[in-house]
Design a protein around this motif. Structure first.
Motif, PDB file in Angstrom:
ATOM      1  N   GLU A  75      18.821 -51.321 -51.740  1.00 23.62           N
ATOM      2  CA  GLU A  75      18.894 -52.772 -51.866  1.00 23.62           C
ATOM      3  C   GLU A  75      20.271 -53.158 -52.403  1.00 23.62           C
ATOM      4  O   GLU A  75      20.983 -52.337 -52.972  1.00 23.62           O
ATOM      5  N   GLY A  93      21.521 -64.113 -52.259  1.00 27.03           N
ATOM      6  CA  GLY A  93      20.178 -63.585 -52.335  1.00 27.03           C
ATOM      7  C   GLY A  93      20.188 -62.076 -52.467  1.00 27.03           C
ATOM      8  O   GLY A  93      21.095 -61.489 -53.050  1.00 27.03           O
ATOM      9  N   HIS A  94      19.190 -61.479 -51.879  1.00 24.90           N
ATOM     10  CA  HIS A  94      18.945 -60.051 -52.014  1.00 24.90           C
ATOM     11  C   HIS A  94      18.656 -59.485 -50.626  1.00 24.90           C
ATOM     12  O   HIS A  94      18.031 -60.150 -49.810  1.00 24.90           O
ATOM     13  N   VAL A  95      19.115 -58.281 -50.367  1.00 24.17           N
ATOM     14  CA  VAL A  95      18.815 -57.640 -49.093  1.00 24.17           C
ATOM     15  C   VAL A  95      18.296 -56.226 -49.353  1.00 24.17           C
ATOM     16  O   VAL A  95      18.814 -55.509 -50.207  1.00 24.17           O
ATOM     17  N   SER A  96      17.231 -55.873 -48.659  1.00 24.10           N
ATOM     18  CA  SER A  96      16.720 -54.500 -48.652  1.00 24.10           C
ATOM     19  C   SER A  96      17.179 -53.869 -47.355  1.00 24.10           C
ATOM     20  O   SER A  96      17.178 -54.513 -46.311  1.00 24.10           O
ATOM     21  N   ARG A 131      16.509 -56.521 -44.383  1.00 22.19           N
ATOM     22  CA  ARG A 131      15.563 -57.596 -44.728  1.00 22.19           C
ATOM     23  C   ARG A 131      16.259 -58.500 -45.736  1.00 22.19           C
ATOM     24  O   ARG A 131      16.479 -58.107 -46.878  1.00 22.19           O
ATOM     25  N   ARG A 133      16.651 -61.900 -48.034  1.00 22.66           N
ATOM     26  CA  ARG A 133      15.952 -62.981 -48.730  1.00 22.66           C
ATOM     27  C   ARG A 133      17.011 -63.826 -49.428  1.00 22.66           C
ATOM     28  O   ARG A 133      17.937 -63.302 -50.029  1.00 22.66           O
ATOM     29  N   ARG A 135      17.995 -68.345 -50.508  1.00 25.51           N
ATOM     30  CA  ARG A 135      17.497 -69.616 -51.020  1.00 25.51           C
ATOM     31  C   ARG A 135      17.267 -70.627 -49.905  1.00 25.51           C
ATOM     32  O   ARG A 135      16.146 -70.852 -49.486  1.00 25.51           O
ATOM     33  N   SER A 138      18.244 -70.130 -44.441  1.00 24.70           N
ATOM     34  CA  SER A 138      17.736 -68.940 -43.771  1.00 24.70           C
ATOM     35  C   SER A 138      18.132 -68.880 -42.296  1.00 24.70           C
ATOM     36  O   SER A 138      18.256 -67.800 -41.737  1.00 24.70           O
ATOM     37  N   TYR A 141      21.208 -66.719 -41.680  1.00 24.90           N
ATOM     38  CA  TYR A 141      21.096 -65.268 -41.804  1.00 24.90           C
ATOM     39  C   TYR A 141      21.158 -64.591 -40.446  1.00 24.90           C
ATOM     40  O   TYR A 141      21.762 -63.531 -40.295  1.00 24.90           O
TER      41      TYR A 141
END
Length: 187
Positions: A75, A93-96, A131, A133, A135, A138, A141
Motif C-alpha cells: 500500500e 488518498g490511499h492505494v493498495s 485499488r 481510494r 476523497r 473519483s 482516478y
C-alpha cells in the motif's frame, strides 16, 4: 544438474529486506493533465516465487536461478493534481497494490568464499492491480490508473527494474544464506 521447486524460506526475510531497500521513497509522474505522487510505500505480503536452480558450469560454479509466480502486496499514499480549462483540482488518498506473476531469470557465478557475481538478470513485467481510494474526484482516478499501472510495471521489469535490482542485491549481500541455497540442492 538441476533442482525444481527449491525451498526459499531461508532467504525470505533477506529478499523482503532487499525489496524494501530498493523501493523508491517517492514515485512521481505525469499523465496528460494529471500529476501524481506516491509516498510511504509499504510491503504487506511477499509470496515467494517457485524457483528452479540449474548448474550451467562447474568451474567456476555458475548457477541459473529461474523464478515464477511470486506475489507482492502493499500500500501507499497518493496525491494528484488535475488541470483543465475549467481549473485545477487536487485530491489525495490511499492505494493498495498487488503484483502477481513475478518472475526472473538470473545467472550467478560463485566466485569463492561468500562472493557471488551476477552475470545477467531479466524479468518480464508482472501483472499489476491498483485499488485507489480518495476523497472527491473519483472520476479522475480512471484517467491515471492505466498509465500508473504501466509505469509501475516498467519500474518493476527488465534487467534494471526493481525485481532484478532486488535479486542482484540479495545475491551480492546475502552471504551465507544465499550460498547455502546454491550449494545445497536438497531444498
Amino acid at each position: 544438474m538441476s533442482k525444481r521447486n527449491v525451498n526459499l524460506n531461508g532467504i525470505k526475510n533477506l529478499l523482503l529486506a532487499e525489496i524494501q531497500r530498493k523501493i523508491p521513497k517517492d514515485i512521481k509522474g505525469k499523465s496528460g493533465n494529471v500529476r501524481y505522487h506516491l509516498s510511504k510505500v509499504k510491503i504487506n505480503k511477499l509470496q515467494l516465487p517457485q524457483s528452479d536452480l540449474r548448474i550451467k558450469r562447474l568451474n567456476p560454479l555458475t548457477v541459473e536461478w529461474t523464478a515464477r509466480d511470486g506475489e507482492i502486496k502493499g500500500e501507499t499514499n497518493w496525491w494528484l493534481r488535475y488541470k483543465s480549462w475549467l481549473g485545477q483540482y487536487t485530491d489525495q488518498g490511499h492505494v493498495s497494490f498487488s503484483t502477481k506473476k513475478i518472475g526472473f531469470s538470473v545467472t550467478a557465478v560463485l566466485a569463492g568464499g561468500n562472493r557471488i557475481r551476477v552475470r545477467n538478470c531479466f524479468s518480464n513485467p508482472p501483472s499489476v492491480d491498483l485499488r485507489i481510494r480518495g476523497r472527491l474526484w473519483s472520476w479522475i482516478y480512471q484517467l491515471v490508473i492505466k498509465d500508473s499501472k504501466n509505469d509501475f510495471r516498467k519500474m518493476l521489469a527488465g534487467s534494471n527494474g526493481l525485481i532484478c535490482k532486488s535479486v542482484k542485491s540479495l545475491l551480492n549481500r546475502g552471504g551465507n544464506a544465499v550460498m547455502k541455497l546454491f550449494n545445497n540442492f536438497n531444498g
